[in-house]
Each structure stands twice: as structure tokens, then as C-alpha cells.
Design a protein around this motif. Structure first.
Motif, PDB file in Angstrom:
ATOM      1  N   LYS A   1      22.061 -24.316   2.320  1.00 25.43           N
ATOM      2  CA  LYS A   1      21.816 -25.037   0.862  1.00 25.43           C
ATOM      3  C   LYS A   1      23.242 -25.418   0.394  1.00 25.43           C
ATOM      4  O   LYS A   1      24.026 -24.759   0.706  1.00 25.43           O
ATOM      5  CB  LYS A   1      20.942 -24.041   0.042  1.00 25.43           C
ATOM      6  N   LYS A   2      22.981 -26.319  -0.671  1.00 21.58           N
ATOM      7  CA  LYS A   2      24.439 -26.557  -1.320  1.00 21.58           C
ATOM      8  C   LYS A   2      24.784 -25.571  -2.301  1.00 21.58           C
ATOM      9  O   LYS A   2      23.897 -24.836  -2.797  1.00 21.58           O
ATOM     10  CB  LYS A   2      24.189 -27.788  -2.047  1.00 21.58           C
TER      11      LYS A   2
ATOM     12  N   LEU B   1      17.997 -23.674   4.242  1.00 23.24           N
ATOM     13  CA  LEU B   1      17.047 -24.664   4.157  1.00 23.24           C
ATOM     14  C   LEU B   1      15.932 -24.132   5.124  1.00 23.24           C
ATOM     15  O   LEU B   1      14.918 -24.399   5.085  1.00 23.24           O
ATOM     16  CB  LEU B   1      17.480 -26.069   4.119  1.00 23.24           C
TER      17      LEU B   1
END
Length: 64
Positions: free
Chosen positions: A9-10, A56
Motif C-alpha cells: 500500500k502507499k 494490497l
């Protein structure tokens, strides 16, 4: 030992992730920063639900 690929994920805390992986005896084999993917090695299964905060998706690497 099985190999897994996980999409990050960011804006995660990468140091925190490394500490968590070590505590679960999962080796961080490679970090592909430009595409946001990590390669993990573990004798135990690695599931996406364990790492929802960081990944993710998690998939076992299939060798053809």
C-alpha cells in the motif's frame, strides 16, 4: 520454503513492516521500490489478512 510476492500500500511505515516480518520469521528477499512490490520467503503460509495494514495483495510465486 515458499516464495510470495506482495503489493505494498502507499505511505506505509517500511521499518515497522520489516520488524513485523522478522517477528513472524518471514524473510524479506527483495524490495522492488519502483513498482511497490516485495518478495517474501517463509516456511509458513503468508496470508493477506495478516498484513492488511501493509499489503494490497499477497500471492504465492508460481514457478513454471
Amino acid at each position: 520454503m515458499k516464495t510470495y510476492l506482495a503489493v505494498l500500500k502507499k505511505d506505509i511505515n517500511f521499518k515497522k513492516l520489516e520488524t513485523l516480518l522478522k517477528s513472524k520469521e518471514i524473510k524479506l528477499a527483495a524490495y522492488y521500490k519502483t513498482i511497490g512490490v516485495v518478495k517474501l520467503e517463509s516456511t509458513l503460509p503468508v496470508s493477506e489478512t495478516e498484513f492488511q495494514e501493509y499489503f494490497l495483495s499477497v500471492e504465492e510465486e508460481k514457478i513454471i
